[in-house]
Design an enzyme around this catalytic site. Structure first.
Site, PDB file in Angstrom:
ATOM      1  CE  LYS A 102      -3.281  -2.742   2.638  1.00 32.08           C
ATOM      2  NZ  LYS A 102      -4.583  -2.782   3.138  1.00 32.08           N
ATOM      3  CD  GLU A 147      -6.698  -0.394   1.150  1.00 29.44           C
ATOM      4  OE1 GLU A 147      -5.359  -0.116   0.549  1.00 29.44           O
ATOM      5  OE2 GLU A 147      -6.575  -1.172   2.408  1.00 29.44           O
ATOM      6  CB  SER A 179      -7.038  -9.488   8.941  1.00 33.31           C
ATOM      7  OG  SER A 179      -7.519  -8.086   8.931  1.00 33.31           O
TER       8      SER A 179
HETATM    9  C1  PEP Z   1      -4.649  -5.971   1.460  1.00 30.75           C
HETATM   10  O1  PEP Z   1      -4.112  -4.839   1.353  1.00 30.75           O
HETATM   11  O2  PEP Z   1      -4.595  -6.436   0.341  1.00 30.75           O
HETATM   12  C2  PEP Z   1      -4.750  -6.612   2.811  1.00 30.75           C
HETATM   13  C3  PEP Z   1      -5.574  -7.802   2.695  1.00 30.75           C
HETATM   14  O3  PEP Z   1      -4.482  -6.059   3.891  1.00 30.75           O
HETATM   15  P1  PEP Z   1      -4.286  -6.697   5.375  1.00 30.75           P
HETATM   16  O4  PEP Z   1      -3.653  -7.908   5.231  1.00 30.75           O
HETATM   17  O5  PEP Z   1      -3.603  -5.744   6.190  1.00 30.75           O
HETATM   18  O6  PEP Z   1      -5.634  -6.863   5.892  1.00 30.75           O
END
Ligand code: PEP
Length: 252
Positions: free
Chosen positions: A11, A98, A213
């Protein structure tokens, strides 16, 4: 046989020097993963791509987080496929929730980008996933089917085979609230069924990742599911130790 894939989505994190430090620290763990038949990759920001590519183990995939479908021209702030290719990048994440939420990226816009990437012999990682509201209404499957159909519209069977799908329930991204392995497998199995309808036997070769997550503590249980071919990981992919623990969890 679909090869397992661990892809870290960084990200908007890490400066070029921080990204370089990760790249140098990751060299051995990439070899370790590859030796266990697991593909690994990271998706840094645009300004870090060249640095990471130059410093990381060449067996590690380095992916962009977006691309523009046009070859060049008056598209201020955009990055083309040719620019990525020149710094050695041939994977791109598209349709992350996002980007859908903050940048208005639609499945139709992703479709144009996917076609442009495939024409350039690059690998798109196409994300889909539902909001908490859609999940609670029991409409997850209809929602993701729509995203898959719109995002992959017009692809040939051979083209579809090269696309990686990531199922990421929005309510599980960055929240610490992961989907259970049963929920993830149920939706991903359903997505494979949609892919089968669209692309027949190519669906068996297409990798579908779970994201939301994923942590070293839960990655093993997702990997035990028959339709889950790997993980797209945000937060837990940012530090070398945690990335290594994810690899170890995938091998178990
Ligand atoms: C992602 O950014 O695609 C994601 C799954 O983030 P996280 O693992 O932090 O939930």
């Amino acid at each position: 046989m679909r090869k397992k894939l661990l892809l870290g989505n960084w990200k908007m994190n890490k400066t070029p020097s921080e990204a370089k430090a990760f790249a140098l620290a990751a060299n051995e763990m990439v070899d370790y993963a590859v030796a266990h038949d697991i593909e690994v990759g990271v998706a840094p920001t645009f300004v870090c791509l060249a640095t990471v590519k130059e410093n990381i183990n060449p067996k590690c995939i380095v992916s962009a987080q977006n691309v523009n479908e046009h070859a060049s021209g008056a598209y201020t702030g955009e990055i083309s496929i040719g620019m990525l290719k020149e710094v050695g990048i041939d994977w791109v994440i598209l349709g992350h929730s996002e980007r859908r939420e903050y940048n208005g990226e639609t499945s139709e816009a992703c479709n144009l980008k996917i076609k442009a990437l495939l024409a350039a012999n690059m690998t798109p990682v196409y994300c889909c996933g539902e909001s908490l509201e859609t999940f609670e209404k029991g409409e997850t499957k209809a929602w993701v089917a729509e995203q898959i159909k719109a995002g992959l519209a017009g692809l040939s069977t051979e083209e579809a085979r090269k696309v990686v799908i990531a199922y990421e329930p929005i309510w599980a991204i960055g929240t610490g609230k992961s989907a259970t392995k049963e929920i993830a497998e149920d939706t991903i199995g359903y997505i494979r069924g949609v892919l089968r309808e669209l692309f027949a036997e190519a669906a068996e070769d297409m990798r579908i990742l779970y994201g939301g997550s994923v942590k070293p503590a839960n990655v093993t249980e997702y990997m035990s599911q028959p339709d889950i071919d790997g993980a797209l990981v945000g937060g837990a992919s940012l530090e070398p130790d945690s990335f290594k623990a994810l690899i170890e969890g995938m091998i178990k």
